[in-house]
Design an enzyme around this catalytic site. Structure first.
Site: not given
Ligand code: K1U
Ligand code: ZN
Length: 179
Positions: A46, A51, A91-92, A133-134, A137
């Site tokens: 996501g 972001q 979260c990225l 979550h998004e 943000h």
């Molecule tokens: O909002 C963001 O920073 C993105 C975030 C979204 C998210 C993940 C997990 C739970 C709630 C929200 C991410 O994508 S973090 C990375 C991640 O979860 C992932 C990366 C690669 C493969 C699978 C998952």
């Molecule tokens: Zn996030």
């Protein structure tokens, strides 16, 4: 398409409340394509426009294995929420930190799609978690805000350490926010 730089906690620009998109245009669609490219490259499931330092109410998601089911939500609204579940989130914008967070189990969402058409749907499981979550943000909120003060402090330290390690070229693996 273009890769966009992702803001990292504690950057104050992550705290800006995003503004609604007045009209869905080619510029909006370009932003969505750039966000998807950035999300896939990160990699993530996501990404919210906040972001990437664009304070507009746009978010993208793709929870598919093959990364071929992109979803774009413009001006998303939460119509209904029910239940509660605890899921580990990342979260990225807070690299290296993974913590359990409680959110609604099932939600109903209304949003515009990339063509500007209204879409209404229900979500549960990881899709519901990710949308909430998004959407946070877009309000200038981060998942670490939902943690206890102690865990938030540890997350801040861990995120700083991750940033220093990446700047010096050291990679790290997934772990909790503990030292
Ligand atoms: O909002 C963001 O920073 C993105 C975030 C979204 C998210 C993940 C997990 C739970 C709630 C929200 C991410 O994508 S973090 C990375 C991640 O979860 C992932 C990366 C690669 C493969 C699978 C998952
Ligand atoms: Zn996030």
């Amino acid at each position: 398409m273009a890769l966009l730089p992702i803001l990292e906690f504690p950057d104050e620009r992550l705290r800006i409340k995003a503004k609604p998109v007045i009209e869905v245009t080619d510029e909006t669609r370009q932003l969505i394509d750039d966000m998807l490219e950035t999300m896939y490259a990160a990699p993530g499931i996501g990404l919210a426009a906040t972001q990437v330092n664009i304070p507009q109410r746009v978010l993208v998601l793709d929870l598919s294995e093959e990364k071929n089911e992109p979803l774009a939500l413009i001006n998303p609204e939460l119509l209904h929420r029910e239940g509660e579940e605890e899921t580990e989130e990342g979260c990225l914008s807070v690299p290296g930190v993974f913590e359990k967070v409680k959110r609604a189990e099932k939600i109903k969402i209304k949003a515009l799609n990339r063509e500007g058409a209204i879409q209404e749907f229900e979500a549960e499981g990881l899709l519901a978690v990710c949308i909430q979550h998004e959407m946070d943000h877009l309000e200038g909120k981060l998942f670490v805000d939902l943690l206890s003060p102690l865990k938030r402090q540890l997350a801040r330290k861990k995120a700083r350490k991750e940033q220093r390690q990446r700047e010096s070229g050291v990679s790290s693996s997934k772990s909790g926010s503990g030292p």
